[in-house]
Design a protein around this motif. Structure first.
Motif, PDB file in Angstrom:
ATOM      1  N   PRO A 182       0.811  -1.226   0.000  1.00 25.78           N
ATOM      2  CA  PRO A 182       0.000   0.000   0.000  1.00 25.78           C
ATOM      3  C   PRO A 182       0.847   1.279   0.000  1.00 25.78           C
ATOM      4  CG  PRO A 182      -0.906  -1.585   1.540  1.00 25.78           C
ATOM      5  CD  PRO A 182       0.428  -2.115   1.113  1.00 25.78           C
ATOM      6  N   ALA A 183       1.961   1.281   0.716  1.00 23.97           N
ATOM      7  CA  ALA A 183       2.824   2.473   0.748  1.00 23.97           C
ATOM      8  C   ALA A 183       3.512   2.671  -0.599  1.00 23.97           C
ATOM      9  CB  ALA A 183       3.859   2.338   1.864  1.00 23.97           C
ATOM     10  N   VAL A 184       3.956   1.604  -1.211  1.00 21.86           N
ATOM     11  CA  VAL A 184       4.623   1.705  -2.509  1.00 21.86           C
ATOM     12  C   VAL A 184       3.625   2.159  -3.571  1.00 21.86           C
ATOM     13  CG1 VAL A 184       5.868   0.415  -4.290  1.00 21.86           C
ATOM     14  CG2 VAL A 184       6.429   0.084  -1.870  1.00 21.86           C
ATOM     15  N   LYS A 185       2.394   1.691  -3.482  1.00 18.48           N
ATOM     16  CA  LYS A 185       1.353   2.146  -4.410  1.00 18.48           C
ATOM     17  C   LYS A 185       1.080   3.628  -4.208  1.00 18.48           C
ATOM     18  CE  LYS A 185      -3.257   1.096  -6.217  1.00 18.48           C
ATOM     19  NZ  LYS A 185      -3.421   2.401  -6.763  1.00 18.48           N
ATOM     20  N   ALA A 186       1.034   4.089  -2.968  1.00 19.39           N
ATOM     21  CA  ALA A 186       0.827   5.518  -2.704  1.00 19.39           C
ATOM     22  C   ALA A 186       1.952   6.340  -3.332  1.00 19.39           C
ATOM     23  CB  ALA A 186       0.745   5.772  -1.197  1.00 19.39           C
ATOM     24  N   PHE A 187       3.181   5.858  -3.214  1.00 19.80           N
ATOM     25  CA  PHE A 187       4.331   6.520  -3.820  1.00 19.80           C
ATOM     26  C   PHE A 187       4.139   6.631  -5.336  1.00 19.80           C
ATOM     27  CE2 PHE A 187       8.454   6.247  -5.919  1.00 19.80           C
ATOM     28  CZ  PHE A 187       9.223   7.179  -5.244  1.00 19.80           C
ATOM     29  N   ALA A 188       3.869   5.504  -5.982  1.00 20.17           N
ATOM     30  CA  ALA A 188       3.729   5.478  -7.441  1.00 20.17           C
ATOM     31  C   ALA A 188       2.552   6.341  -7.900  1.00 20.17           C
ATOM     32  CB  ALA A 188       3.551   4.042  -7.924  1.00 20.17           C
ATOM     33  N   ASP A 189       1.414   6.176  -7.254  1.00 16.54           N
ATOM     34  CA  ASP A 189       0.215   6.903  -7.668  1.00 16.54           C
ATOM     35  C   ASP A 189       0.399   8.409  -7.576  1.00 16.54           C
ATOM     36  OD1 ASP A 189      -1.030   4.505  -8.158  1.00 16.54           O
ATOM     37  OD2 ASP A 189      -2.393   4.629  -6.428  1.00 16.54           O
ATOM     38  N   ARG A 190       0.988   8.878  -6.493  1.00 17.55           N
ATOM     39  CA  ARG A 190       1.116  10.326  -6.313  1.00 17.55           C
ATOM     40  C   ARG A 190       2.175  10.939  -7.224  1.00 17.55           C
ATOM     41  NH1 ARG A 190      -1.627   8.798  -2.040  1.00 17.55           N
ATOM     42  NH2 ARG A 190      -3.084  10.241  -1.094  1.00 17.55           N
ATOM     43  N   PHE A 191       3.159  10.150  -7.625  1.00 16.14           N
ATOM     44  CA  PHE A 191       4.101  10.634  -8.627  1.00 16.14           C
ATOM     45  C   PHE A 191       3.506  10.507 -10.037  1.00 16.14           C
ATOM     46  CE2 PHE A 191       7.911  10.360  -5.768  1.00 16.14           C
ATOM     47  CZ  PHE A 191       8.427  11.609  -6.060  1.00 16.14           C
ATOM     48  N   ALA A 200      -2.020 -10.074  -8.379  1.00 12.14           N
ATOM     49  CA  ALA A 200      -1.455 -10.294  -7.040  1.00 12.14           C
ATOM     50  C   ALA A 200      -1.049  -8.974  -6.402  1.00 12.14           C
ATOM     51  CB  ALA A 200      -0.254 -11.238  -7.131  1.00 12.14           C
ATOM     52  N   LEU A 201      -0.348  -8.125  -7.149  1.00 12.69           N
ATOM     53  CA  LEU A 201       0.109  -6.851  -6.591  1.00 12.69           C
ATOM     54  C   LEU A 201      -1.063  -5.937  -6.263  1.00 12.69           C
ATOM     55  CD1 LEU A 201       2.518  -5.130  -5.764  1.00 12.69           C
ATOM     56  CD2 LEU A 201       2.610  -4.283  -8.131  1.00 12.69           C
ATOM     57  N   ALA A 202      -2.081  -5.921  -7.100  1.00 15.41           N
ATOM     58  CA  ALA A 202      -3.266  -5.103  -6.820  1.00 15.41           C
ATOM     59  C   ALA A 202      -3.936  -5.552  -5.525  1.00 15.41           C
ATOM     60  CB  ALA A 202      -4.252  -5.170  -7.987  1.00 15.41           C
ATOM     61  N   ARG A 203      -4.040  -6.851  -5.320  1.00 12.19           N
ATOM     62  CA  ARG A 203      -4.626  -7.360  -4.082  1.00 12.19           C
ATOM     63  C   ARG A 203      -3.767  -6.968  -2.885  1.00 12.19           C
ATOM     64  NH1 ARG A 203      -8.478 -10.903  -3.701  1.00 12.19           N
ATOM     65  NH2 ARG A 203      -7.513 -11.906  -1.892  1.00 12.19           N
ATOM     66  N   MET A 204      -2.446  -7.135  -3.025  1.00 15.05           N
ATOM     67  CA  MET A 204      -1.540  -6.817  -1.920  1.00 15.05           C
ATOM     68  C   MET A 204      -1.587  -5.316  -1.590  1.00 15.05           C
ATOM     69  SD  MET A 204       1.560  -9.343  -3.046  1.00 15.05           S
ATOM     70  CE  MET A 204       2.569  -9.327  -1.561  1.00 15.05           C
ATOM     71  N   ALA A 205      -1.687  -4.483  -2.613  1.00 15.91           N
ATOM     72  CA  ALA A 205      -1.774  -3.042  -2.387  1.00 15.91           C
ATOM     73  C   ALA A 205      -3.069  -2.667  -1.686  1.00 15.91           C
ATOM     74  CB  ALA A 205      -1.650  -2.296  -3.709  1.00 15.91           C
ATOM     75  N   ASP A 206      -4.060  -3.538  -1.805  1.00 17.68           N
ATOM     76  CA  ASP A 206      -5.334  -3.340  -1.118  1.00 17.68           C
ATOM     77  C   ASP A 206      -5.327  -3.986   0.268  1.00 17.68           C
ATOM     78  OD1 ASP A 206      -7.951  -2.284  -1.108  1.00 17.68           O
ATOM     79  OD2 ASP A 206      -8.786  -4.239  -1.658  1.00 17.68           O
ATOM     80  N   TRP A 226       3.401   7.560 -11.585  1.00 17.04           N
ATOM     81  CA  TRP A 226       4.275   6.576 -12.228  1.00 17.04           C
ATOM     82  C   TRP A 226       3.582   5.215 -12.228  1.00 17.04           C
ATOM     83  CZ3 TRP A 226       9.328   7.975  -9.167  1.00 17.04           C
ATOM     84  CH2 TRP A 226       9.753   9.256  -9.556  1.00 17.04           C
ATOM     85  N   PRO A 227       3.945   4.352 -13.177  1.00 14.62           N
ATOM     86  CA  PRO A 227       3.303   3.036 -13.275  1.00 14.62           C
ATOM     87  C   PRO A 227       3.524   2.189 -12.017  1.00 14.62           C
ATOM     88  CG  PRO A 227       4.664   3.484 -15.208  1.00 14.62           C
ATOM     89  CD  PRO A 227       4.933   4.565 -14.222  1.00 14.62           C
ATOM     90  N   PHE A 228       2.474   1.524 -11.627  1.00 19.51           N
ATOM     91  CA  PHE A 228       2.546   0.586 -10.502  1.00 19.51           C
ATOM     92  C   PHE A 228       2.350  -0.841 -10.991  1.00 19.51           C
ATOM     93  CE2 PHE A 228       0.526  -1.546  -6.760  1.00 19.51           C
ATOM     94  CZ  PHE A 228       1.623  -1.504  -5.925  1.00 19.51           C
TER      95      PHE A 228
END
Length: 160
Positions: free
Chosen positions: A115-124, A139-145, A126-128
């Motif tokens: 979730p923190a890495v997704k927040a980083f990518a989304d706010r910049f 898998a990554l989408a679920r983990m980010a959730d 940049w592709p997640f």
């Protein structure tokens, strides 16, 4: 993007040390690389530059490190993923993005920091998920959730 001043970076490193917020030195590593030789010597001592290499292009480093962090999350690499979250947070700060630092600080740390890495990518902006195959994307989408990677059960540990 604006990079912090040398004095701001030195002050942040000293604060990290004083408050013991960087026990393994991962955050400091990112910050020291942003210093010029004179400022690095203040913190690392007379042996500098032996163990010090300056980094000039912090945005490219952040983009590359984001891809590295995503790989660690997908591979369920706990220590490496934790280090990645710390480093990405300092890269966001270094690039003047306090909003991203706050967003990362306000996410929980389930699923290897996804979730923190997704927040980083989304706010910049940049592709997640873009560079991944469909299974890894899911898998990554679920983990980010905050969910385990596989709804049928994870064999690698993200249910722990």
């Amino acid at each position: 993007m604006t990079v912090r001043t040398q004095e701001e970076i030195v002050t942040r490193i000293r604060a990290l040390r004083a408050h013991r917020r960087d026990i393994f030195g991962f955050r400091e590593e990112v910050l020291v690389e942003a210093l010029d030789l004179d400022h690095a010597r203040q913190l690392l001592g007379p042996g500098t530059p032996g163990g010090w290499t300056p980094r000039v292009d912090h945005e490219t480093y952040a983009r590359d490190y984001l891809r590295f962090a995503i790989g660690k999350i997908i591979d369920h690499r706990g220590n490496s993923a934790s280090r990645s979250v710390d480093k990405l947070g300092e890269l966001a700060w270094l690039l003047g993005r306090d909003d991203i630092v706050r967003a990362m600080d306000h996410t929980s740390y389930p699923m290897y920091g996804a979730p923190a890495v997704k927040a980083f990518a989304d706010r910049f902006g940049w592709p997640f998920l873009d560079d991944l195959d469909s299974d890894d994307q899911r898998a990554l989408a679920r983990m980010a959730d905050g969910q385990q990677c596989d709804p049928q059960g994870c064999q690698q540990g993200c249910a722990d």
